[in-house]
Design an enzyme around this catalytic site. Sequence first.
Site, PDB file in Angstrom:
ATOM      1  N   ALA A  69      14.707  31.649   4.853  1.00 45.82           N
ATOM      2  CA  ALA A  69      15.044  32.138   3.513  1.00 45.82           C
ATOM      3  C   ALA A  69      14.074  31.524   2.508  1.00 45.82           C
ATOM      4  O   ALA A  69      13.398  30.544   2.805  1.00 45.82           O
ATOM      5  CB  ALA A  69      16.469  31.736   3.172  1.00 45.82           C
ATOM      6  N   GLY A 117      16.948  32.323   8.285  1.00 43.45           N
ATOM      7  CA  GLY A 117      17.187  33.747   8.053  1.00 43.45           C
ATOM      8  C   GLY A 117      16.337  34.626   8.957  1.00 43.45           C
ATOM      9  O   GLY A 117      16.748  35.726   9.338  1.00 43.45           O
ATOM     10  N   GLU A 120      18.081  34.738  12.145  1.00 42.01           N
ATOM     11  CA  GLU A 120      19.339  35.490  11.961  1.00 42.01           C
ATOM     12  C   GLU A 120      19.066  36.992  11.999  1.00 42.01           C
ATOM     13  O   GLU A 120      19.878  37.767  12.494  1.00 42.01           O
ATOM     14  CB  GLU A 120      20.009  35.073  10.646  1.00 42.01           C
ATOM     15  CG  GLU A 120      20.529  33.639  10.721  1.00 42.01           C
ATOM     16  CD  GLU A 120      21.209  33.188   9.439  1.00 42.01           C
ATOM     17  OE1 GLU A 120      20.489  32.829   8.493  1.00 42.01           O
ATOM     18  OE2 GLU A 120      22.447  33.209   9.380  1.00 42.01           O
ATOM     19  N   GLU A 140      18.896  25.053   9.080  1.00 40.92           N
ATOM     20  CA  GLU A 140      19.494  24.926   7.742  1.00 40.92           C
ATOM     21  C   GLU A 140      20.139  23.576   7.461  1.00 40.92           C
ATOM     22  O   GLU A 140      20.172  23.133   6.321  1.00 40.92           O
ATOM     23  CB  GLU A 140      20.538  26.039   7.516  1.00 40.92           C
ATOM     24  CG  GLU A 140      19.943  27.427   7.276  1.00 40.92           C
ATOM     25  CD  GLU A 140      19.637  28.190   8.565  1.00 40.92           C
ATOM     26  OE1 GLU A 140      19.605  27.578   9.650  1.00 40.92           O
ATOM     27  OE2 GLU A 140      19.420  29.412   8.481  1.00 40.92           O
ATOM     28  N   ASP A 297       8.607  17.871  -1.814  1.00 38.81           N
ATOM     29  CA  ASP A 297       7.600  17.744  -0.775  1.00 38.81           C
ATOM     30  C   ASP A 297       6.476  18.766  -0.989  1.00 38.81           C
ATOM     31  O   ASP A 297       5.293  18.456  -0.871  1.00 38.81           O
ATOM     32  CB  ASP A 297       8.278  17.949   0.587  1.00 38.81           C
ATOM     33  CG  ASP A 297       7.320  17.709   1.734  1.00 38.81           C
ATOM     34  OD1 ASP A 297       6.649  16.666   1.707  1.00 38.81           O
ATOM     35  OD2 ASP A 297       7.230  18.559   2.633  1.00 38.81           O
ATOM     36  N   ASP A 345     -13.220  -8.002  11.908  1.00 39.99           N
ATOM     37  CA  ASP A 345     -12.445  -9.190  11.562  1.00 39.99           C
ATOM     38  C   ASP A 345     -13.370 -10.390  11.680  1.00 39.99           C
ATOM     39  O   ASP A 345     -14.516 -10.259  12.148  1.00 39.99           O
ATOM     40  CB  ASP A 345     -11.219  -9.335  12.482  1.00 39.99           C
ATOM     41  CG  ASP A 345     -10.079 -10.108  11.818  1.00 39.99           C
ATOM     42  OD1 ASP A 345      -9.051  -9.503  11.468  1.00 39.99           O
ATOM     43  OD2 ASP A 345     -10.226 -11.348  11.632  1.00 39.99           O
ATOM     44  N   VAL A 402      -7.606  -7.383   4.433  1.00 34.53           N
ATOM     45  CA  VAL A 402      -7.570  -8.822   4.746  1.00 34.53           C
ATOM     46  C   VAL A 402      -6.385  -9.438   4.004  1.00 34.53           C
ATOM     47  O   VAL A 402      -5.610  -8.724   3.357  1.00 34.53           O
ATOM     48  CB  VAL A 402      -8.910  -9.528   4.392  1.00 34.53           C
ATOM     49  CG1 VAL A 402     -10.071  -8.847   5.115  1.00 34.53           C
ATOM     50  CG2 VAL A 402      -9.164  -9.558   2.900  1.00 34.53           C
ATOM     51  N   SER A 431      -1.055  -4.887  -1.492  1.00 34.56           N
ATOM     52  CA  SER A 431       0.311  -4.402  -1.785  1.00 34.56           C
ATOM     53  C   SER A 431       0.629  -4.533  -3.255  1.00 34.56           C
ATOM     54  O   SER A 431       1.510  -3.832  -3.754  1.00 34.56           O
ATOM     55  CB  SER A 431       1.352  -5.231  -1.040  1.00 34.56           C
ATOM     56  OG  SER A 431       0.935  -5.581   0.216  1.00 34.56           O
ATOM     57  N   ASN A 455       4.083  -0.461   6.313  1.00 32.96           N
ATOM     58  CA  ASN A 455       4.207  -1.043   7.649  1.00 32.96           C
ATOM     59  C   ASN A 455       5.475  -0.546   8.346  1.00 32.96           C
ATOM     60  O   ASN A 455       6.540  -0.594   7.729  1.00 32.96           O
ATOM     61  CB  ASN A 455       4.260  -2.579   7.462  1.00 32.96           C
ATOM     62  CG  ASN A 455       4.270  -3.333   8.769  1.00 32.96           C
ATOM     63  OD1 ASN A 455       3.884  -2.806   9.807  1.00 32.96           O
ATOM     64  ND2 ASN A 455       4.741  -4.574   8.718  1.00 32.96           N
ATOM     65  N   ASN A 502       6.080  -0.763  -4.815  1.00 34.08           N
ATOM     66  CA  ASN A 502       6.473  -2.173  -4.908  1.00 34.08           C
ATOM     67  C   ASN A 502       6.904  -2.537  -6.322  1.00 34.08           C
ATOM     68  O   ASN A 502       7.732  -3.429  -6.515  1.00 34.08           O
ATOM     69  CB  ASN A 502       5.348  -3.086  -4.426  1.00 34.08           C
ATOM     70  CG  ASN A 502       5.312  -3.150  -2.906  1.00 34.08           C
ATOM     71  OD1 ASN A 502       6.345  -2.941  -2.255  1.00 34.08           O
ATOM     72  ND2 ASN A 502       4.158  -3.397  -2.330  1.00 34.08           N
TER      73      ASN A 502
HETATM   74  N1  LIG Z   1       2.232  -6.451   6.381  1.00 39.32           N
HETATM   75  C1  LIG Z   1       2.711  -5.567   5.546  1.00 39.32           C
HETATM   76  O1  LIG Z   1       3.891  -5.205   5.608  1.00 39.32           O
HETATM   77  C2  LIG Z   1       1.812  -4.930   4.522  1.00 39.32           C
HETATM   78  C3  LIG Z   1       2.161  -3.676   3.982  1.00 39.32           C
HETATM   79  C4  LIG Z   1       1.303  -3.078   3.074  1.00 39.32           C
HETATM   80  C5  LIG Z   1       0.139  -3.724   2.696  1.00 39.32           C
HETATM   81  N2  LIG Z   1      -0.138  -4.949   3.212  1.00 39.32           N
HETATM   82  C6  LIG Z   1      -1.376  -5.594   2.764  1.00 39.32           C
HETATM   83  O2  LIG Z   1      -2.370  -5.447   3.777  1.00 39.32           O
HETATM   84  C7  LIG Z   1      -3.232  -6.570   3.763  1.00 39.32           C
HETATM   85  C8  LIG Z   1      -3.279  -7.185   5.140  1.00 39.32           C
HETATM   86  O3  LIG Z   1      -1.965  -7.595   5.505  1.00 39.32           O
HETATM   87  P1  LIG Z   1      -1.550  -7.936   7.009  1.00 39.32           P
HETATM   88  O4  LIG Z   1      -0.083  -8.041   7.016  1.00 39.32           O
HETATM   89  O5  LIG Z   1      -2.220  -6.977   7.938  1.00 39.32           O
HETATM   90  O6  LIG Z   1      -2.197  -9.373   7.182  1.00 39.32           O
HETATM   91  P2  LIG Z   1      -2.584 -10.157   8.506  1.00 39.32           P
HETATM   92  O7  LIG Z   1      -2.553 -11.587   8.165  1.00 39.32           O
HETATM   93  O8  LIG Z   1      -1.794  -9.658   9.669  1.00 39.32           O
HETATM   94  O9  LIG Z   1      -4.101  -9.714   8.765  1.00 39.32           O
HETATM   95  C9  LIG Z   1      -5.173 -10.079   7.969  1.00 39.32           C
HETATM   96  C10 LIG Z   1      -6.407 -10.086   8.859  1.00 39.32           C
HETATM   97  O10 LIG Z   1      -7.556 -10.188   8.036  1.00 39.32           O
HETATM   98  C11 LIG Z   1      -8.494 -11.004   8.705  1.00 39.32           C
HETATM   99  N3  LIG Z   1      -9.486 -11.476   7.763  1.00 39.32           N
HETATM  100  C12 LIG Z   1      -9.407 -12.466   6.881  1.00 39.32           C
HETATM  101  N4  LIG Z   1     -10.555 -12.570   6.184  1.00 39.32           N
HETATM  102  C13 LIG Z   1     -11.358 -11.602   6.646  1.00 39.32           C
HETATM  103  C14 LIG Z   1     -12.705 -11.194   6.343  1.00 39.32           C
HETATM  104  N5  LIG Z   1     -13.425 -11.841   5.458  1.00 39.32           N
HETATM  105  N6  LIG Z   1     -13.209 -10.143   7.003  1.00 39.32           N
HETATM  106  C15 LIG Z   1     -12.487  -9.516   7.937  1.00 39.32           C
HETATM  107  N7  LIG Z   1     -11.247  -9.886   8.276  1.00 39.32           N
HETATM  108  C16 LIG Z   1     -10.689 -10.904   7.647  1.00 39.32           C
HETATM  109  C17 LIG Z   1      -7.656 -12.066   9.368  1.00 39.32           C
HETATM  110  O11 LIG Z   1      -8.344 -12.682  10.428  1.00 39.32           O
HETATM  111  C18 LIG Z   1      -6.452 -11.249   9.833  1.00 39.32           C
HETATM  112  O12 LIG Z   1      -6.649 -10.769  11.139  1.00 39.32           O
HETATM  113  C19 LIG Z   1      -2.703  -7.488   2.672  1.00 39.32           C
HETATM  114  O13 LIG Z   1      -3.395  -7.233   1.490  1.00 39.32           O
HETATM  115  C20 LIG Z   1      -1.253  -7.083   2.543  1.00 39.32           C
HETATM  116  O14 LIG Z   1      -0.712  -7.358   1.283  1.00 39.32           O
HETATM  117  C21 LIG Z   1       0.654  -5.557   4.128  1.00 39.32           C
END
Ligand SMILES: NC(=O)c1ccc[n+]([C@@H]2O[C@H](COP(=O)([O-])OP(=O)(O)OC[C@H]3O[C@@H](n4cnc5c(N)ncnc54)[C@H](O)[C@@H]3O)[C@@H](O)[C@H]2O)c1
Length: 716
Positions: A69, A117, A120, A140, A297, A345, A402, A431, A455, A502
């Site tokens: 519909a 629909g 249907e 529905e 949406d 990393d 990072v 974040s 996450n 946030n």
């Molecule tokens: N965990 C969550 O729920 C979530 C959700 C949304 C956003 N975030 C954001 O995402 C980002 C990462 O969070 P996370 O939970 O994955 O952290 P985490 O600590 O799990 O991972 C961070 C990684 O970055 C690496 N790192 C540090 N310096 C670095 C560099 N110079 N070059 C490359 N790698 C480097 C570390 O070795 C580590 O593996 C943060 O800004 C966090 O606020 C986190």
Amino acid sequence: MIYSGSAISVQALENGIAELKFDLAGESVNKFNAVTVNELAAATQAIKADSSIKGVVVTSGKGVFIVGADITEFGSLFANGEAGVVEWTAKAASVFSAFEDLTVPSVVAINGIALGGGFEMCLSCDYRVMSTAAKVGLPEVKLGLFPGFGGTVRLSRVIGIDNAVEWIAGGSEKRPDVALKEGAVDAVVAPELVRDAAINLLQQAIAGKLDWKAKKAEKLAPVKLNMMEQMMAFNTSMAVVAGKAGSNYPAPVLAVKTMQKHATMTRDDAMQAEAAGFAKAAVTPQANALIGLFMADQAVKKAAKKHSAKSAKEVKQAAVLGAGIMGGGIAYQSASKGTPIIMKDIRSEALDLGMGEATKLLSGQVAKGRLTADKMGKVLSAIRPTLNYGDFKTVDIVIEAVVENAKVKGAVLSEVEGLVADDCILASNTSTISITHLAKSLKRPQNFVGMHFFNPVHMMPLVEVIRGEQSSDEAVAATVKLAQQMGKTPIVVNDCPGFLVNRVLFPYFGGFDLLVRDGADFQAIDKVMEKFGWPMGPAYLLDVVGIDTGVHAAHVMAEGFPDRMKPDYKSATEIMFDNTRYGQKNGKGFYVYEQDKKGKPKKVVDPTTYELIAPVVAARKEFEADEIIARLMLPLVNEIARCLEEKIVASAAEADMALIMGIGFPPFRGGACRYVDQMGIQNYLALCEKFAHLGKAYEAPALIKTMAANNQKFFG
Ligand SMILES: NC(=O)c1ccc[n+]([C@@H]2O[C@H](COP(=O)([O-])OP(=O)(O)OC[C@H]3O[C@@H](n4cnc5c(N)ncnc54)[C@H](O)[C@@H]3O)[C@@H](O)[C@H]2O)c1
């Protein structure tokens, strides 16, 4: 031509066969809008009036059969109240019955999707031939409704009560093999054969080789089960349906009750019963919210399309900095949706963990038969783990993930900026930290945006794309495009601490802290908020997010909005942090976590939590559920209103969808703006006034006051 309209035509073929074709002018798909229903009535009359017609084949002129519909028409239709809806539904349903009552046989060629629909309509025909490429179903309930064009009546009689209950209360789309096995269709053929096969079947019916009259009669009679059998079937299914749907989603149970009511009736009475039941569902707040969500949406998708259209850039190669929880998730998601990604990393253990996590997720899919081992290999090879910047010159976009520290992020971003091409986009997954602030360490701030994933990345549909003061349209557009490529829903917001999601979540946590300070039991708060519809209460949510992460983010938010987010007391959450109770990640937070039989964390109440927080909370006090809800929801909703006021988010639809997709706001409530609309703006303002003494977070923002003065709603 026997009949010609803007949605339906009826044409004479050979041997007395008429082809009724759905082909809605000016649209890419067929949908059952008011025009189509009216034309079906007229087309049926035209067929009836032509005595040369011996049978009708029903087809579609589009790639789909009929998608359902026209949901955009529901708002105005349902605004007429229950009695108005009964009248409308019964009238529309009678059009389907008139078609069914034609004294010649009918066969439908289901060439593509036939839902709601659309299906249907198929059920109104005597025989159904389905393409192997099609899907059918009655979804529905996902809108808080159930079928109202005779679907509950006909399907019960065609496939039996048990199956019909499962189709209607579950609302899922059915594959051809399932539809055939359960008797919902009579034949399944290759897509290119579906029309010919339907005509062939019709010729056999016309020739008397098939007893089409008996097929028709079956749908006009009561369900073929005695009272005892019916009672058994409905009683068992009712409990299952109620348990699955939960008390916040009444439509599936209403559907089953309606089916029970009309099982003993002949068709026309049964249709009346269906119309009455349908109207009951249509006027529930849940239907209002879920239909609103559908529209929101669509609005979100349209807005994203508009943004991505501004990009000339193709994102062929991505990179992510950080292989942690988020970086690893981003790499997995990008690769599995076809965009190769470099994952960098500074620690090789982090890279191993990131790859390990991706391998685990992919193996899970292979085990479930959703992915071949070959495809798994391809996805894994699309993630290139590295400890250096070797190939960054060829990267189109770099996502920084990072640690959440402005200084570290600034240094990392400026370092990578010197190594990538001039037009490479840089995006931060921060974040909370302001994008405009982070841009200060860059030479090309126009190429920089926020790209905030949630996450776990592979599960959460939302990506906030944050436009800093200097971000270019191109940078925003390319990032939106990448989010879409990754199968996510991007919502573009303007910059501020915490962005949209946030920024509104932390005042909610603030409301929680304040209530605990005033003597409420955190467990009782969790229970009330879960009953309200949140997937988990705030204490549990803080444990899952990580108390350390939460406290850190709360400080950033407090700095950004001290007037309403900076507490002047020591909170229970901070006490958890001071005692290294970081939540699920280290097994202790508000709750403690034990492993269940499947190895998953199970929360258990810990008396120590109460001992620890005792010095900072008032004597235990019982709070009414309504007060708990108001004290947590008002700060969140007020902050959404401020975000709309400040144009952090462009529309109420985008704001509501962001909350639903980002933090699991109860979908049946439709989002924060819809919540206010359903409560009524005057009632909402009165609630703000009642709690204004608790602080600025509770005071109604200007937008709410203006809306109340003009008696406005966020939607319509
Ligand atoms: N965990 C969550 O729920 C979530 C959700 C949304 C956003 N975030 C954001 O995402 C980002 C990462 O969070 P996370 O939970 O994955 O952290 P985490 O600590 O799990 O991972 C961070 C990684 O970055 C690496 N790192 C540090 N310096 C670095 C560099 N110079 N070059 C490359 N790698 C480097 C570390 O070795 C580590 O593996 C943060 O800004 C966090 O606020 C986190």
